[in-house]
Structure formats: structure tokens, C-alpha cells
Scaffold this motif. Structure first.
Motif, PDB file in Angstrom:
ATOM      1  N   SER A  24       2.831 -40.842  -6.425  1.00 55.80           N
ATOM      2  CA  SER A  24       2.162 -40.393  -5.198  1.00 55.80           C
ATOM      3  C   SER A  24       0.723 -39.978  -5.492  1.00 55.80           C
ATOM      4  O   SER A  24      -0.183 -40.209  -4.685  1.00 55.80           O
ATOM      5  CB  SER A  24       2.928 -39.219  -4.573  1.00 55.80           C
ATOM      6  OG  SER A  24       4.176 -39.671  -4.121  1.00 55.80           O
ATOM      7  N   SER A  28       4.093 -37.263  -0.709  1.00 58.24           N
ATOM      8  CA  SER A  28       5.386 -37.052  -1.360  1.00 58.24           C
ATOM      9  C   SER A  28       6.441 -37.943  -0.725  1.00 58.24           C
ATOM     10  O   SER A  28       6.829 -37.714   0.423  1.00 58.24           O
ATOM     11  CB  SER A  28       5.807 -35.590  -1.239  1.00 58.24           C
ATOM     12  OG  SER A  28       7.080 -35.421  -1.815  1.00 58.24           O
ATOM     13  N   GLN A  29       6.872 -38.930  -1.479  1.00 52.88           N
ATOM     14  CA  GLN A  29       7.924 -39.819  -0.976  1.00 52.88           C
ATOM     15  C   GLN A  29       9.111 -39.004  -0.501  1.00 52.88           C
ATOM     16  O   GLN A  29       9.578 -39.147   0.613  1.00 52.88           O
ATOM     17  CB  GLN A  29       8.342 -40.783  -2.098  1.00 52.88           C
ATOM     18  CG  GLN A  29       9.344 -41.851  -1.719  1.00 52.88           C
ATOM     19  CD  GLN A  29      10.783 -41.352  -1.576  1.00 52.88           C
ATOM     20  OE1 GLN A  29      11.431 -41.639  -0.567  1.00 52.88           O
ATOM     21  NE2 GLN A  29      11.267 -40.587  -2.521  1.00 52.88           N
ATOM     22  N   SER A  30       9.611 -38.115  -1.379  1.00 50.08           N
ATOM     23  CA  SER A  30      10.848 -37.377  -1.090  1.00 50.08           C
ATOM     24  C   SER A  30      10.634 -36.227  -0.114  1.00 50.08           C
ATOM     25  O   SER A  30      11.553 -35.811   0.576  1.00 50.08           O
ATOM     26  CB  SER A  30      11.412 -36.798  -2.389  1.00 50.08           C
ATOM     27  OG  SER A  30      10.473 -35.875  -2.937  1.00 50.08           O
ATOM     28  N   THR A  56       9.200 -32.221  -3.412  1.00 51.26           N
ATOM     29  CA  THR A  56       8.677 -31.934  -4.745  1.00 51.26           C
ATOM     30  C   THR A  56       8.205 -30.481  -4.899  1.00 51.26           C
ATOM     31  O   THR A  56       7.313 -30.014  -4.180  1.00 51.26           O
ATOM     32  CB  THR A  56       7.553 -32.942  -5.061  1.00 51.26           C
ATOM     33  OG1 THR A  56       8.122 -34.236  -4.913  1.00 51.26           O
ATOM     34  CG2 THR A  56       7.010 -32.777  -6.456  1.00 51.26           C
ATOM     35  N   SER A  91       9.411 -45.298  -7.914  1.00 48.20           N
ATOM     36  CA  SER A  91       8.935 -45.509  -6.550  1.00 48.20           C
ATOM     37  C   SER A  91       8.115 -46.800  -6.456  1.00 48.20           C
ATOM     38  O   SER A  91       7.230 -47.048  -7.274  1.00 48.20           O
ATOM     39  CB  SER A  91       8.060 -44.308  -6.174  1.00 48.20           C
ATOM     40  OG  SER A  91       7.641 -44.424  -4.860  1.00 48.20           O
ATOM     41  N   LYS A 151       4.753 -47.323 -13.953  1.00 48.99           N
ATOM     42  CA  LYS A 151       5.962 -48.062 -13.570  1.00 48.99           C
ATOM     43  C   LYS A 151       6.590 -48.715 -14.796  1.00 48.99           C
ATOM     44  O   LYS A 151       7.781 -48.624 -15.005  1.00 48.99           O
ATOM     45  CB  LYS A 151       5.583 -49.125 -12.520  1.00 48.99           C
ATOM     46  CG  LYS A 151       6.595 -49.470 -11.519  1.00 48.99           C
ATOM     47  CD  LYS A 151       6.867 -48.457 -10.421  1.00 48.99           C
ATOM     48  CE  LYS A 151       6.440 -47.069 -10.659  1.00 48.99           C
ATOM     49  NZ  LYS A 151       6.464 -46.144  -9.591  1.00 48.99           N
ATOM     50  N   GLU A 171       8.092 -46.020 -17.302  1.00 51.24           N
ATOM     51  CA  GLU A 171       9.247 -45.212 -16.891  1.00 51.24           C
ATOM     52  C   GLU A 171      10.547 -46.008 -16.827  1.00 51.24           C
ATOM     53  O   GLU A 171      11.615 -45.443 -16.998  1.00 51.24           O
ATOM     54  CB  GLU A 171       8.992 -44.469 -15.581  1.00 51.24           C
ATOM     55  CG  GLU A 171       8.963 -45.338 -14.358  1.00 51.24           C
ATOM     56  CD  GLU A 171       8.745 -44.551 -13.078  1.00 51.24           C
ATOM     57  OE1 GLU A 171       9.328 -43.482 -12.917  1.00 51.24           O
ATOM     58  OE2 GLU A 171       7.970 -45.032 -12.222  1.00 51.24           O
TER      59      GLU A 171
HETATM   60  C1  F6R Z   1       7.504 -42.683 -10.348  1.00 57.35           C
HETATM   61  C2  F6R Z   1       7.890 -41.698  -9.364  1.00 57.35           C
HETATM   62  C3  F6R Z   1       7.403 -40.318  -9.538  1.00 57.35           C
HETATM   63  C4  F6R Z   1       7.178 -39.666  -8.174  1.00 57.35           C
HETATM   64  C5  F6R Z   1       6.832 -38.186  -8.350  1.00 57.35           C
HETATM   65  C6  F6R Z   1       6.514 -37.525  -7.026  1.00 57.35           C
HETATM   66  O1  F6R Z   1       8.001 -43.945 -10.030  1.00 57.35           O
HETATM   67  O2  F6R Z   1       8.615 -41.989  -8.452  1.00 57.35           O
HETATM   68  O3  F6R Z   1       6.254 -40.266 -10.318  1.00 57.35           O
HETATM   69  O4  F6R Z   1       6.147 -40.341  -7.524  1.00 57.35           O
HETATM   70  O5  F6R Z   1       7.899 -37.523  -8.958  1.00 57.35           O
HETATM   71  O6  F6R Z   1       7.590 -37.605  -6.158  1.00 57.35           O
HETATM   72  P1  F6R Z   1       7.388 -37.494  -4.599  1.00 57.35           P
HETATM   73  O7  F6R Z   1       6.551 -38.616  -4.153  1.00 57.35           O
HETATM   74  O8  F6R Z   1       8.773 -37.535  -4.042  1.00 57.35           O
HETATM   75  O9  F6R Z   1       6.715 -36.165  -4.356  1.00 57.35           O
END
Ligand code: F6R
Length: 599
Positions: free
Chosen positions: A300, A344-346, A349, A399, A481, A484
Motif C-alpha cells: 500500500s 490499506s487493503q484490509s 493495519t 496483495s 512481490k 515475499e
Molecule cells: C504485500 C502486502 C503487504 C501489505 C501491508 C499493508 O503483498 O500485502 O505489504 O500491503 O501489510 O496491508 P494493508 O494494505 O492491508 O494495510
């Protein structure tokens, strides 16, 4: 980090507990366990490794009308059965699962349990022992639970089982995610909606500091003062079928393939005819800000670096991009009218939540926008504004589609703010994003050739991606990418920086991949590639068709500003094939977890 589930009802909860843990495995997967009341006794089953090991240990005829479960990402104590959850009090009356970190656990041990030996090395055990201690003093379970919680510093999502009261689960949270799922003749507890979506689509949020008394036919939420809270259930925008791998071998490749679909979804959600459709307050806040602070972690953060370009070039607003884990504790001097954009995807965080807390301590009027893929996630509830990524559920730990969606949504946002400020941009963003979508599709169609390239390139223990300008940011993401999921030590470098030190690492056959999507920087980056090639590196250039030379991998021509959304797809496929070619578990790389809910 860590996932927890709970069930109470008139049916058998074992299937839900195992299913729920399977869905939460992306949060942590070094050990797991379930516990429940069976024939008036508590049965605990724990194991190291994956949920499938737990399934094998669970007798087919096991029945729990009330039960809890946990999948662990170790923070305190090694990965072994003893440290895995659920944890029990000394008499085995209380059994607990916990997600989070108790910062003062040693202090609590020293204060309340001097001289006692604990079974595990975890911070969690102290909570369950405290509950028993207070219950032995004559408190009811609810009172003992509340008193124990009042002593805790740190983050927790808790689900407690009492052997002497098989009709109740006690639930509480602080800074760790937790939801209640409402069933018929039963209720569920889970770290997120994904864990329960097969069983219900009605959920209740829990706020920090509240406790919840869950029974088969009732859910009572109480605030800090003990008042009953009434809250309407919500239905998230996910369907059970979405979390299926479908025809794909892994979630990662499924999600890489879903990127064209995600782009189309973003276009349909954020354009109303020819106009951008976004919350006016978001646009106005950015328009009025004197500086933007884009903050994220990992992938992110890398998306934020690409986004900075849009705000600086199109909106002409100074934009800083920061790692959340650094920003919270080494905050730069803030401008007079800052606006914060969290990526933040999730939406869970912990490092970002720490930034929110620290900045609000400075000035509670500052505004926060979060771009997240998860509706009703913690950050979405805590920030002032949310823009959804509309990428569809992302399950693979690495991600992919969330990254490209973050860049696309940032580009639309910056474009619209620039328009409102009267800057005449020479691009039609909706049209250009459609071109990007087609370009992604044509790369996906070429996956077989990309696999051949990956097999040829990534034969060594280390690798480099290089680029200049925005391609440098893509190089950082491409490197993250690859490392990991394949465990190949990979660095993303600014092309011009190699000769200032890193070129010393180039040996015969070291893979170096250059990304070139900016005409102005083409020759500079090619210069860097020829420097490493003359020292034996195994090189490849990924570039736009119009700039391609013999031996390059050419991606379709797209608007150069948006090209990072396209070039990265090739590198995602490289990472996937490098990892699967090594026989690795690409969806669940070692030591990682999808939602990082501890700082
Ligand atoms: C790598 C990955 C992590 C997330 C990081 C933040 O592929 O997925 O580096 O990008 O942990 O997570 P979020 O976006 O959920 O806040």
C-alpha cells in the motif's frame, strides 16, 4: 494477525469453527486450535501448522453447542502446541482465544502471580488466569471478565468460554477487529465477516471498550459504563462465492487475473456518465489542504508513492508519502492544513491505526481519508472518509489487485480535484483507464510466455528490479512481490543509484529487470541496464510497445502516467511463477499474514 471464531447455538458448531478458521487462515497460520463444551466437559484440540492438521485431529462425531477457535501468528513464545490457542485457566474452568498484544502482561504476571508457573510463554495466558483469579474472589464471570480487561494495556479481541455456563460466550475488543454474526437459533463470533459469510450475512459491529454477552438467542452489547447498547446489524458487500478459488490453483493467480475486472468495477463505481462521482467533502478537503500525507505499509505504501505523482503533477499540491510504522513515532513537522490519505487493503493495519491516534492527539480536527478494499473495516469506521477499492475480496497474502486498484482510485481522485481547481489536464481519465484495462487483459493472455521468461530469469538466490521516476516505485513493489512469495532476495532500485554501491552485488547471471514506462527516462535506464549487463547480469527490460527494442518484453501502449498499473502485472506474474516453480505455498508465504493487526 491471528484469527478468532466462536459459536453458540442449538446446532453443532464444530463445522463452523473449522470453516471459519479456514477462512481466517490468511491472518496467521503457524498453529491453531478449537475448544468447546462436550458432555459437560471442555475439550481442547490444538496443533502446529495449518487448519487441515486440526481437521485431521478433530473426531468426526465431535459436537460443540458452544465453542471457540483460533489461528495463530506468533508474537509471544515460539510456534508449538503449548503456545497455541485456546488457553485455559489453572482449573480449566475458563478457556480463551485472543488476537492482539498485551503490552503489560509481564507486569500483570509479576503483580498477580508471583512465583506461579505459567504453562505457556504467551501474553494471553495471563488474561485467562486473571479471570479465574477474580472469579475465585467471588465475582461473576462477567464481573471477572470486565475486571481482567480493565487491567490490560494493549490490543485484544477476546472470546471466553466458561465451563460452568455453557449458555454464554463473553466477547470484548480493543484495537483488534471482531464482529458478531447473527444466526437463527445460534450466533457467531469472528475476526472478520469472511469467517462467517457462509453462515450469515447479518453482522453487528463491536466498538473498542464494549463487552458482548452472546447466547444462542440473544446478543447484548454493553458500553464501558455497563449500559445496554442498541445497534442495527449490517450486511457487507461480499458473497460466499467470492471467496472460492474457482478454476484457479491459487488465490494469487485468481486475483492477478481479476485485475481487469477490478478496473471495470472501479470505472463503473466512480463515474456517473462522464463525471466523477465521489463524496464532495473528500474533494473539498483535498482542495483546501496545503499538503497531503499519504500513509501506508508494504504494498500500500508503494501504491502511495505512485499516487504522489498524480497529486503533485495534476493537483500541484505538495504530497509526502510515509511508512505508517515510521510516521507514528518519527512524525515530520506537519503543515498548517494537512489532509491525510491512508491506503490499506484490509482496513485493519495496526501501524496505520497508531498514526490515526497520534495525529488526533495533536489536532482532533485533522481529516483522514482511507482507501480500503473492506467495507466497514476498522479504519473505514475510524477515519472521516472512505473510498472503497471495489477490487473484490483479496485472500492471497501477497496483495495484487488491491495495489492496482489503489493506484486507479488515487488517479481518479487526483484527476477530479485537479478539475475542480480548474487545471486543464490533457487526458480523459475514464477513457485512459479503459485502455489500461484492455492492456492488463492482453498481458494476462500472454501468461504462458511470461512464465517462460520467469523460469529463465529467476534462477539465482537474488534479483534486482530497477527503474527511474515512477518506475522506481514500481520496481520497489515488483521486488516486494517477488521476495515475499519466492524468498528470492530482491531489491528495487533507482536505476541511477546502482553505481553508488549496489552494483557491487552484480555477478554472472544475477537477474536485473528494468521497468521503463516513461519516454523521457528511457535512455537513462537503458544506460543502467547496459552497465549491469556488461558485468554479467541476466537482464530484461519491460517497456511500452512504442519504446521496445529487440529482446524487451513489450506491454501495450497506455497513458504513461497510468502505465504503472499495467507494467506491475508482468512482475506479479513473475513472482507467482517463481514461487510456484519452487513448489512454495504462494498464497501463504512463510512468516506473513494478510491483516497485520499488531504494531
Ligand atoms: C504485500 C502486502 C503487504 C501489505 C501491508 C499493508 O503483498 O500485502 O505489504 O500491503 O501489510 O496491508 P494493508 O494494505 O492491508 O494495510
Amino acid at each position: 494477525m491471528c484469527g478468532i471464531v466462536g459459536y453458540i447455538g442449538n446446532g453443532n458448531g464444530v463445522e463452523f469453527l473449522i470453516d471459519g478458521l479456514n477462512s481466517l487462515e490468511y491472518r496467521g497460520y503457524d498453529s491453531c486450535g478449537i475448544a468447546g463444551i462436550s458432555d459437560e466437559d471442555v475439550r481442547v484440540i490444538k496443533t502446529v501448522g495449518r487448519i487441515k492438521n486440526l481437521e485431521e485431529l478433530t473426531p468426526e462425531d465431535l459436537v460443540f453447542n458452544v465453542g471457540i477457535g483460533h489461528t495463530r501468528w506468533a508474537t509471544h513464545g515460539g510456534v508449538n502446541v503449548v503456545n497455541s490457542h485456546p488457553h485455559q485457566s489453572a482449573s480449566s474452568r475458563f478457556t480463551l482465544v485472543h488476537n492482539g498484544v498485551i503490552e503489560n502482561f509481564q507486569e500483570l504476571k509479576d503483580r498477580f502471580f508471583k512465583g506461579h508457573n505459567f504453562v505457556s510463554e504467551t501474553d494471553t495466558e495471563v488474561i485467562v488466569q486473571l479471570i479465574e483469579l477474580f472469579a475465585q474472589d467471588g465475582l461473576t464471570t462477567k464481573e471477572a471478565f470486565l475486571k481482567a480487561i480493565s487491567k490490560l494495556q494493549g490490543s485484544y479481541a477476546l472470546c471466553l468460554l466458561d465451563k460452568e455456563d455453557a449458555d454464554t460466550l463473553y466477547v470484548a475488543k480493543n484495537k483488534s477487529p471482531l464482529l458478531i454474526g447473527l444466526g437463527s437459533e445460534c450466533n457467531y463470533v469472528g475476526s472478520d465477516a469472511l469467517a462467517m459469510i457462509k453462515y450469515t450475512n447479518k453482522f453487528l459491529e463491536i466498538n473498542d471498550g464494549e463487552i458482548v454477552i452472546v447466547k444462542a438467542n440473544s446478543v447484548d452489547i454493553e458500553d464501558k459504563e455497563g449500559n445496554l447498547v442498541s445497534r442495527n446489524p449490517f450486511t457487507p458487500n461480499i458473497k460466499y462465492g467470492e471467496i472460492d478459488k474457482g478454476v484457479y490453483d491459487h488465490y494469487m493467480i485468481k486475483e492477478i487475473n481479476e485485475q481487469a475486472f477490478a478496473m471495470r468495477n472501479i470505472i463503473s463505481k466512480y463515474f456517473d456518465g462522464k463525471n466523477v462521482s465521489m463524496d464532495e467533502e473528500i474533494i473539498n478537503n483535498i482542495k483546501d489542504a496545503d499538503r497531503l500525507y499519504i500513509i501506508g505499509c508494504g504494498t500500500s505504501y508503494n501504491a502511495g508513492l505512485v499516487g504522489k505523482n498524480y497529486f503533485e503533477k495534476w493537483v500541484r499540491i505538495p504530497t509526502e508519502v510515509h511508512l505508517a510504522s515510521e510516521f507514528a513515532y518519527n512524525m515530520p513537522i506537519l503543515s498548517k492544513k494537512p489532509m491525510f490519505i491512508f491506503l490499506s487493503q484490509s482496513g485493519e493495519t495496526a501501524d496505520l491505526r497508531a498514526v490515526l491516534t497520534k495525529v488526533r492527539e495533536i489536532n482532533s480536527d485533522y481529516k483522514f481519508l482511507v482507501l480500503t478494499n473492506v467495507d466497514a473495516s476498522t479504519l473505514s469506521r475510524e477515519c472521516d472518509y472512505t473510498l472503497l477499492l471495489h477490487a473484490g475480496v483479496e485472500i492471497a497474502v501477497a496483495s495484487t489487485k488491491a495495489y492496482t486498484s489503489q493506484i486507479a482510485v488515487l488517479s481518479i481522485l487526483a484527476y477530479e480535484v485537479a478539475n475542480r481547481l480548474g487545471y486543464k489536464l490533457k487526458l480523459d481519465i475514464e477513457k485512459e483507464l479503459s485502455v489500461v484495462t484492455n492492456a492488463i487483459e492482453s498481458i494476462l493472455d500472454d501468461a504462458k510466455n511470461i512464465k517462460v521468461l520467469a523460469d529463465k530469469l529467476f534462477t539465482e538466490r537474488n534479483a534486482f528490479y530497477i527503474g527511474r521516476g515512477v518506475d522506481y516505485y514500481s520496481a520497489c513493489e515488483a521486488a516486494l512481490k517477488l521476495k515475499e512469495v519466492s524468498y528470492i532476495q530482491t531489491e528495487g532500485f533507482a536505476g541511477g543509484e546502482l553505481k553508488h554501491g549496489t552494483i557491487a552485488l552484480i555477478e554472472e547471471d544475477t537477474p536485473v529487470v528494468a521497468l521503463i514506462t516513461n519516454t523521457k527516462l528511457d535512455l537513462n535506464t537503458r544506460g543502467n541496464i547496459s552497465e549491469v549487463a556488461s558485468r554479467g547480469a541476466n537482464t530484461l527490460v519491460i517497456t511500452l510497445e512504442k519504446l521496445a527494442r529487440e529482446g524487451d518484453y513489450a506491454i501495450p501502449n497506455v497513458n504513461e502516467e497510468l502505465a504503472p498499473i499495467v507494467s506491475i502485472v508482468v512482475t506479479q506474474l513473475f513472482a507467482y511463477y517463481a514461487a510456484t516453480g519452487r513448489g512454495l505455498d504462494v498464497d501463504k508465504p512463510r512468516n506473513l499474514a494478510k491483516a497485520v493487526t499488531v504494531e
